[in-house]
Scaffold this motif. Structure first.
Motif, PDB file in Angstrom:
ATOM      1  N   PHE A   1       0.835  -1.205   0.000  1.00  0.00           N
ATOM      2  CA  PHE A   1       0.000   0.000   0.000  1.00  0.00           C
ATOM      3  C   PHE A   1       0.868   1.253   0.000  1.00  0.00           C
ATOM      4  CE2 PHE A   1      -3.708  -2.408   2.157  1.00  0.00           C
ATOM      5  CZ  PHE A   1      -4.210  -2.754   0.917  1.00  0.00           C
ATOM      6  N   VAL A   2       1.947   1.233   0.787  1.00  0.00           N
ATOM      7  CA  VAL A   2       2.851   2.388   0.833  1.00  0.00           C
ATOM      8  C   VAL A   2       3.446   2.669  -0.547  1.00  0.00           C
ATOM      9  CG1 VAL A   2       5.056   3.233   1.750  1.00  0.00           C
ATOM     10  CG2 VAL A   2       3.427   2.107   3.270  1.00  0.00           C
ATOM     11  N   ALA A   3       3.821   1.612  -1.253  1.00  0.00           N
ATOM     12  CA  ALA A   3       4.429   1.772  -2.575  1.00  0.00           C
ATOM     13  C   ALA A   3       3.407   2.073  -3.663  1.00  0.00           C
ATOM     14  CB  ALA A   3       5.205   0.508  -2.942  1.00  0.00           C
ATOM     15  N   GLY A   4       2.114   1.946  -3.345  1.00  0.00           N
ATOM     16  CA  GLY A   4       1.079   2.233  -4.322  1.00  0.00           C
ATOM     17  C   GLY A   4       0.819   1.097  -5.294  1.00  0.00           C
ATOM     18  N   VAL A   5       1.038  -0.158  -4.855  1.00  0.00           N
ATOM     19  CA  VAL A   5       0.812  -1.304  -5.727  1.00  0.00           C
ATOM     20  C   VAL A   5      -0.178  -2.259  -5.061  1.00  0.00           C
ATOM     21  CG1 VAL A   5       3.086  -1.134  -6.790  1.00  0.00           C
ATOM     22  CG2 VAL A   5       2.808  -2.530  -4.744  1.00  0.00           C
ATOM     23  N   GLU A   6      -0.605  -3.283  -5.799  1.00  0.00           N
ATOM     24  CA  GLU A   6      -1.551  -4.259  -5.282  1.00  0.00           C
ATOM     25  C   GLU A   6      -0.909  -5.108  -4.170  1.00  0.00           C
ATOM     26  OE1 GLU A   6      -4.776  -4.645  -6.062  1.00  0.00           O
ATOM     27  OE2 GLU A   6      -4.586  -2.848  -7.297  1.00  0.00           O
ATOM     28  N   PRO A   7      -1.714  -5.591  -3.219  1.00  0.00           N
ATOM     29  CA  PRO A   7      -1.162  -6.395  -2.122  1.00  0.00           C
ATOM     30  C   PRO A   7      -0.365  -7.607  -2.576  1.00  0.00           C
ATOM     31  CG  PRO A   7      -3.405  -5.734  -1.616  1.00  0.00           C
ATOM     32  CD  PRO A   7      -3.154  -5.304  -3.029  1.00  0.00           C
ATOM     33  N   LEU A   8      -0.842  -8.277  -3.652  1.00  0.00           N
ATOM     34  CA  LEU A   8      -0.138  -9.464  -4.122  1.00  0.00           C
ATOM     35  C   LEU A   8       1.268  -9.135  -4.621  1.00  0.00           C
ATOM     36  CD1 LEU A   8      -2.872 -11.583  -5.957  1.00  0.00           C
ATOM     37  CD2 LEU A   8      -1.615 -12.168  -3.869  1.00  0.00           C
TER      38      LEU A   8
END
Length: 534
Positions: free
Chosen positions: A54-61
């Motif tokens: 979430f911090v990096a702005g990507v999907e959890p997977l």
């Protein structure tokens, strides 16, 4: 020929013992401990990987795949058995700007390039430079990281789905705090009762059973995001293979590679102090690089060593590669078939585990020794701690090393001095003490009395060393002053390295009949006009 080349390469990267576990020491109970340690780490990895994604702005997977692949590869070929690697917050905060501006595909390409740079560092054996990190910097590093881990857990006390803007309150907050405290108590008391099950796993199990059995309304892992997914698949980053793309990803890759290696090598040293192991720095660089190259081609966000999870593993009894491999495989199992069960685990139990990691990681003795160690070292401990919290680990370590180096240079500069005596021939000898380098050149120049010295002056370097270009410049400038005054300056007792440095610069005037190569007790004249006056 091929065998010789492979042997030379293996010697160059200093391959460690890559066995999964030393068979002579592994017992059935030890194997069980390793597996349970891996399970505990895997449970703690889930919310961390999701949060950092979430911090990096990507999907959890994307974060979970990185935790699996980086964790598996580094566990198999890393420089220190017992270390755990995965997606980390230190890298995620750098990635977020790249993802926001250019998209996730550029992130995958950056992770591949990051891995290549780390592989290069490993092959060139740059990992050995981690030994230049002073102990006060290490103390500041672990203290700062403990505070960062603690602060990261506070986000779990926010209302799920509120976008991180609303904190828990009322009964739900008190319930969350109570369950966290319960987990911490179970972790504390378990080793006093039994060591069959790792204490963190026992804490998670007791708290989860209580929440599920009583149907308590508290935030769960599943409230963060679903971790259900399939196997990671090979994927070439969909970016233009152009110079422009390279210019975009290179700065990010260099920063990520540096942060990843610094955090990994410091964690390697920390785990080594606990487990009594040494070496493996270059191999850890190789492992981190390999892991990130592979991860970038399988849709992961990359990663590095995780001090929190490494401490969980070591404190749970994990000492071999089995624990790290098990953690990665358990994590993959959670993604493939166990997501519905793992998503029922209360976040309070995992927060309690991480709070115990914070307590165990923070160097509490550093508070007591602040008044006992040199003022500079105390300042470095506090500085690195603060910079780690306010900025990031890489910046903090670099700042700490620079301040420590400057402090050392200042102290060394104050040691320059000289005794004088006159030879029967009437020459004046200056017996210089202390290193001659950029910090001590002014003090060196002040030792001499050019106006009142006799016609011949000898500088005796038996207790000194000529270190750098500033030292060469200082000697030439001094020789120039004596030359202008019509006097002769000679150098005596040059060590072999000092002789080589001065000879290469062209400062030594050597009589080939007396000194064709090198002699310790020869008096050398100084040639001026080599470096100039500026």
């Amino acid at each position: 020929m091929k065998r010789a080349a492979l042997t030379a390469f293996a010697n160059r990267i200093d391959l460690p013992d890559l066995r999964i576990a030393p068979t002579s020491r592994l017992t059935p109970s030890g194997f069980r401990t390793e597996l349970l340690s891996g399970l505990t780490v895997a449970l703690a990895l889930v919310p961390e990987a999701v949060a950092f994604a979430f911090v990096a702005g990507v999907e959890p997977l994307v974060g979970l795949y990185a935790a699996f692949m980086v964790g598996l590869i580094t566990a198999l070929i890393g420089g220190r058995p017992g270390m755990i690697s995965g997606a980390t917050g230190a890298l995620a905060v750098v990635m977020v700007a790249l993802v926001a501006q250019h998209g996730v595909e550029y992130l995958f390409a950056t992770v591949v390039l990051m891995g290549i740079l780390q592989l290069l560092a490993g092959v060139l054996r740059w990992g050995k430079f981690i030994r230049l990190v002073p102990h006060p910097v290490m103390l500041g590093f672990v203290n700062g990281l403990a505070i960062v881990i603690f602060m990261a857990q506070l986000t779990q006390f926010k209302v799920p789905g509120s976008g991180g803007t609303e904190w828990l309150s009322g009964p739900q907050l008190w319930l969350m705090l109570g369950l966290t405290a319960l987990t911490m108590f179970v972790i504390w008391v378990t080793p006093r009762i039994t060591r069959v099950i790792p204490a963190p796993l026992m804490g998670i199990g007791v708290t989860a059973a209580l929440v599920i059995g009583l149907g308590l309304n508290v935030p769960l892992v599943g409230d963060m995001a679903s971790i259900d997914g399939g196997l990671p698949t090979f994927h070439i980053p969909m970016v233009p293979f152009t110079l422009e793309t390279f210019k975009i990803i290179l700065p990010y890759a260099m920063i990520l590679a540096a942060i990843g290696l610094i955090e990994s090598l410091l964690t390697l040293n920390l785990v080594g102090e606990i487990t009594g192991q040494r070496g493996g720095a270059s191999q850890e660089c190789i492992a981190q690089g390999t892991a990130n190259v592979v991860t970038g081609f399988f849709g992961g966000m990359g990663g590095c060593a995780m001090i929190g999870q490494s401490m969980i593993n070591v404190n749970s009894g994990g000492r071999t590669r089995i624990a790290g491999v098990a953690a990665a495989l358990f994590l993959l199992l959670f993604i493939l078939v166990g997501s519905s069960l793992i998503e029922q685990i209360p976040l309070a139990s995992l927060v309690g585990v991480m709070f115990m990691v914070v307590i165990g990681t923070f160097a509490w003795n550093s508070i007591k020794i602040l008044a006992k160690v040199p003022t500079t070292d105390a300042f470095v401990i506090l500085l690195v701690t603060v910079v780690t919290v306010l900025s990031d680990l890489a910046v903090a370590v670099v700042v700490g090393v620079i301040v420590s180096a400057l402090a050392y240079a200042w102290n060394a500069a104050k040691r320059i001095g000289a005794k004088t005596y006159t030879t029967p021939e009437g020459a004046k000898v200056y017996q210089v003490r202390g290193p001659l380098f950029f910090g001590s050149t002014d003090g060196f120049a002040e030792l001499f009395d050019v106006k009142d010295d006799p016609a011949t002056v000898i500088i005796d370097f038996e207790d000194s060393r000529v270190v750098d270009q500033s030292a060469l410049q200082a000697i030439e400038a001094l020789a120039g002053k004596y030359e202008v005054a019509g006097k002769r300056l000679q150098l005596r007792h040059l060590s072999r390295d000092c002789h080589k440095l001065l000879t290469r610069a062209g400062h030594l005037m050597v009589d080939s009949d007396d000194d064709p190569d090198y002699a310790l007790a020869v008096d050398y004249d100084v040639r001026t006009g080599i470096l100039g006056g500026h």
